[in-house]
Design an enzyme around this catalytic site. Structure first.
Site, mmCIF file in Angstrom:
data_model
loop_
_atom_site.group_PDB
_atom_site.id
_atom_site.type_symbol
_atom_site.label_atom_id
_atom_site.label_comp_id
_atom_site.label_asym_id
_atom_site.label_seq_id
_atom_site.Cartn_x
_atom_site.Cartn_y
_atom_site.Cartn_z
ATOM 1 N N TYR A 127 0.833 -1.209 0.000
ATOM 2 C CA TYR A 127 0.000 0.000 0.000
ATOM 3 C C TYR A 127 0.872 1.265 0.000
ATOM 4 C CZ TYR A 127 -3.663 3.176 1.799
ATOM 5 O OH TYR A 127 -4.540 4.208 1.998
ATOM 6 N N GLU A 191 12.190 -11.683 14.563
ATOM 7 C CA GLU A 191 11.141 -10.759 15.009
ATOM 8 C C GLU A 191 11.594 -9.847 16.144
ATOM 9 O OE1 GLU A 191 7.102 -11.968 13.714
ATOM 10 O OE2 GLU A 191 7.459 -13.523 15.193
HETATM 11 FE FE FE Z 1 5.719 -11.235 12.958
#
Ligand code: FE
Length: 344
Positions: A127, A191
């Site tokens: 986007y 992460e």
């Molecule tokens: Fe994640």
């Protein structure tokens, strides 16, 4: 075969993150891993979509020849280039590798939510790229053209290879350790470390009132990612309790060394993609920041800290803490309704 009538309940003591009772159906009760159910509910309460965030100011600034410096443009593009691959690696890990081996129904519930969130993140990058009219091929292909991105991705992909093997099965000492290693590489390094210099750069933009729509997208992503990290840490610590024999001294040493490799890759990335520093953050600052958060991650899974440095970007911990609060996102345009209040 006729169904044999049985009132036998699943024994809660046989519930395990891995190697528990066979999870051929999601039989949620008796629920043992409450943290997963809590994470699932938090994820739902934090639901968002990229298209809710206005991008008009970003579009004007991106088109303006003077609103952004060449360094800022390049930093923004590279950060996006990293994010696009990182979230797709995350999605693949959750859906194609981890889910299959998890026998806790409530953990599987959260993984389903997490997989969707990774897709939302990839949608956010798409986007942004589309709104600003960027060269999407170049951005989405950066892991092949920017070595600092490739090296980070490659660490995760090469270490996780084993559990993508269709013949991989948990249930032996070696394979359970391999699975645990994968969780640590995925949750704690990918992460928990590899996103963070890029998050810091995006907060730099926000603090300068530049590309604020994109920065807001990234804030939502950071909020989700800190949940993914917490969930991963909870799974790791629970496996450690359920199968303490896996956590040997050798395993600890190996994990500490992997973390140290991850830290070097992350600050090398920051040094290479922001060679002259950015928004007052320089190579030394990034290095200490990454070392500081690596120590927090190590502590969270019961490993000894390695670096003992102060956080040079204290505003980042505020940003992470704030983004955990529900009402932080005041610019949000859509309120999600609970099922009962929807009109058909
Ligand atoms: Fe994640």
């Amino acid at each position: 075969m006729p169904i044999t009538k049985s009132d036998k309940q699943v024994d809660i003591n046989k519930r395990r993150i891995i190697n528990g009772v066979d999870a051929d159906v999601i039989q949620l009760y008796p629920m043992r891993h409450i943290f997963a159910w809590d994470a699932y509910n938090t994820g739902n309460a934090n639901h968002w979509l990229p298209t809710e965030i206005g991008m008009q100011k970003d579009i004007e600034q991106w088109r303006s020849p003077t609103a952004l410096t060449p360094e800022e443009r390049q930093a923004f593009e590279t950060v996006l280039g990293f994010f696009t691959t990182a979230d797709s690696i995350a999605a693949n890990n959750v859906v194609l590798a981890i889910y299959k081996h998890i026998t806790s129904p409530e953990c599987r519930m959260y993984l389903l939510r997490q997989g969707y969130e990774e897709a939302i993140h990839t949608h956010a990058y798409q986007y942004i790229v589309e709104s600003l009219g960027m060269d999407e091929g170049r951005i989405f292909n950066m892991y092949r053209t920017v070595s600092a991105i490739y090296n980070k991705d490659n660490l995760v992909l090469s270490l996780n290879e084993g559990i993508f093997d269709p013949y991989f099965k948990t249930g032996t000492f070696e394979s359970d350790q391999k699975f645990l290693e994968n969780l640590i590489v995925f949750s704690v390094i990918l992460e928990g470390i590899f996103f963070y210099s890029s998050f810091a750069v995006m907060f730099g933009f926000q603090r300068q009132n530049k590309l604020v729509g994109s920065a807001e997208q990234i804030q939502y992503i950071m909020r989700d990612e800190s949940q993914h990290l917490n969930f991963g840490i909870n799974m790791i610590n629970t496996i450690k309790q359920e199968q303490p024999e896996l956590w040997t001294k050798e395993f600890e040493t190996k994990m500490i060394n992997l973390m140290r490799r991850g830290v070097v890759l992350e600050y090398t990335y920051a040094k290479e993609v922001f060679p002259r520093g950015i928004f007052g953050m320089n190579a030394q600052g990034f290095k200490h920041y990454i070392e500081h958060i690596a120590d927090r991650r190590l502590e969270s899974i019961g490993l000894p800290t390695q670096y003992h440095v102060d956080n040079p970007f204290p505003w980042m911990s505020e940003a992470v803490d704030l983004s955990k609060e529900k009402n932080f996102f005041e610019t949000r345009v859509t309120e999600y309704k609970v099922g009962g209040t929807l009109e058909w």
